[in-house]
Design a protein around this motif. Sequence first.
Motif, PDB file in Angstrom:
ATOM      1  N   GLN A  98      50.152   8.825 -37.554  1.00  0.00           N
ATOM      2  CA  GLN A  98      51.291   8.048 -36.871  1.00  0.00           C
ATOM      3  C   GLN A  98      52.078   9.107 -35.758  1.00  0.00           C
ATOM      4  O   GLN A  98      52.311   8.623 -34.763  1.00  0.00           O
ATOM      5  CB  GLN A  98      52.190   7.632 -37.960  1.00  0.00           C
ATOM      6  CG  GLN A  98      51.909   6.559 -38.893  1.00  0.00           C
ATOM      7  CD  GLN A  98      52.939   6.168 -39.905  1.00  0.00           C
ATOM      8  OE1 GLN A  98      53.645   7.053 -40.408  1.00  0.00           O
ATOM      9  NE2 GLN A  98      52.929   4.915 -40.278  1.00  0.00           N
ATOM     10  N   GLN A  99      52.085  10.503 -36.373  1.00  0.00           N
ATOM     11  CA  GLN A  99      52.597  11.391 -35.366  1.00  0.00           C
ATOM     12  C   GLN A  99      51.745  11.603 -34.230  1.00  0.00           C
ATOM     13  O   GLN A  99      51.955  11.531 -33.006  1.00  0.00           O
ATOM     14  CB  GLN A  99      52.672  12.626 -36.124  1.00  0.00           C
ATOM     15  CG  GLN A  99      53.785  12.770 -36.914  1.00  0.00           C
ATOM     16  CD  GLN A  99      54.201  14.267 -37.682  1.00  0.00           C
ATOM     17  OE1 GLN A  99      53.407  15.115 -37.696  1.00  0.00           O
ATOM     18  NE2 GLN A  99      55.100  14.405 -38.310  1.00  0.00           N
ATOM     19  N   GLN A 103      52.437  10.655 -30.244  1.00  0.00           N
ATOM     20  CA  GLN A 103      52.118  11.696 -29.250  1.00  0.00           C
ATOM     21  C   GLN A 103      51.379  10.872 -28.131  1.00  0.00           C
ATOM     22  O   GLN A 103      51.411  11.150 -26.877  1.00  0.00           O
ATOM     23  CB  GLN A 103      51.594  12.940 -29.826  1.00  0.00           C
ATOM     24  CG  GLN A 103      52.369  13.822 -30.615  1.00  0.00           C
ATOM     25  CD  GLN A 103      51.690  14.941 -31.404  1.00  0.00           C
ATOM     26  OE1 GLN A 103      50.574  15.136 -31.390  1.00  0.00           O
ATOM     27  NE2 GLN A 103      52.423  15.869 -31.805  1.00  0.00           N
ATOM     28  N   LYS A 104      50.348  10.362 -28.738  1.00  0.00           N
ATOM     29  CA  LYS A 104      49.309   9.605 -27.669  1.00  0.00           C
ATOM     30  C   LYS A 104      50.120   8.548 -27.028  1.00  0.00           C
ATOM     31  O   LYS A 104      49.614   8.702 -25.596  1.00  0.00           O
ATOM     32  CB  LYS A 104      48.105   8.926 -28.424  1.00  0.00           C
ATOM     33  CG  LYS A 104      47.070  10.085 -28.994  1.00  0.00           C
ATOM     34  CD  LYS A 104      46.602  11.019 -27.858  1.00  0.00           C
ATOM     35  CE  LYS A 104      45.607  11.795 -28.663  1.00  0.00           C
ATOM     36  NZ  LYS A 104      45.181  12.939 -27.900  1.00  0.00           N
ATOM     37  N   GLY A 110      53.589   8.446 -20.141  1.00  0.00           N
ATOM     38  CA  GLY A 110      53.727   9.657 -19.137  1.00  0.00           C
ATOM     39  C   GLY A 110      52.389   9.106 -18.040  1.00  0.00           C
ATOM     40  O   GLY A 110      52.902   9.089 -16.817  1.00  0.00           O
ATOM     41  N   LEU A 111      51.516   8.877 -18.434  1.00  0.00           N
ATOM     42  CA  LEU A 111      50.436   8.744 -17.468  1.00  0.00           C
ATOM     43  C   LEU A 111      50.446   7.311 -16.783  1.00  0.00           C
ATOM     44  O   LEU A 111      50.350   7.401 -15.639  1.00  0.00           O
ATOM     45  CB  LEU A 111      48.980   8.535 -18.147  1.00  0.00           C
ATOM     46  CG  LEU A 111      48.290  10.045 -18.991  1.00  0.00           C
ATOM     47  CD1 LEU A 111      47.185   9.593 -19.683  1.00  0.00           C
ATOM     48  CD2 LEU A 111      48.159  10.762 -17.521  1.00  0.00           C
TER      49      LEU A 111
END
Length: 189
Positions: A98-99, A103-104, A110-111
């Motif tokens: 899940q973390q 993050q992904k 962001g991308l």
Amino acid sequence: QCPLEEVDCDFSHAGCNTKLPRQDMEKHVEESTQKHLVLMSAKSLRLEQRLQEQQETFQQKIEQRQEAAEKLQKAVEGLEEKLQKMALENEAKTNDLQQQLQQKAQQVEGLERCMGAVRSPIIKMDNFKQHKEKQDMWYSPPLYTHPGGYKFCIAVQANGGSVAAGTHVSVYLYAMKGEFDNQLQWPVK
């Protein structure tokens, strides 16, 4: 019942093999009391021995089943411990995943922001005349050179700056702190 009919002794079940006419059986029973007592005693002893053997066999089976039940109980306890351990490991792995997923997702977000900036290379400056009259600086929204690239913005001084004041338009590129700076080479080339 015919008195002359040959019948087995009343104690044949105890081992007396005598066969006599029915009429003589009562006399035989009276005369063979001692023999019949011995046969009955022997039969009783055999039955006791058999009963004892059966009790011992039964007790052995009970003990074997108890041992098997204890082994099964230990196996069940061991499996329960393994299941609990696996559940904890799975929970930890799930939390890690899940973390990583979060993050992904943040990286993708962001991308996407970068892609949005890269996809729209046309930047429109509104109210050029007012900016020129006020002699102020206009700033573009943040842009990226490419997905995961350098972040920058464009500044425009409509009335020109410094030596170009009043005769030219001044355009400046400002490097900004971006999300991918730690992955990029510096200084910018």
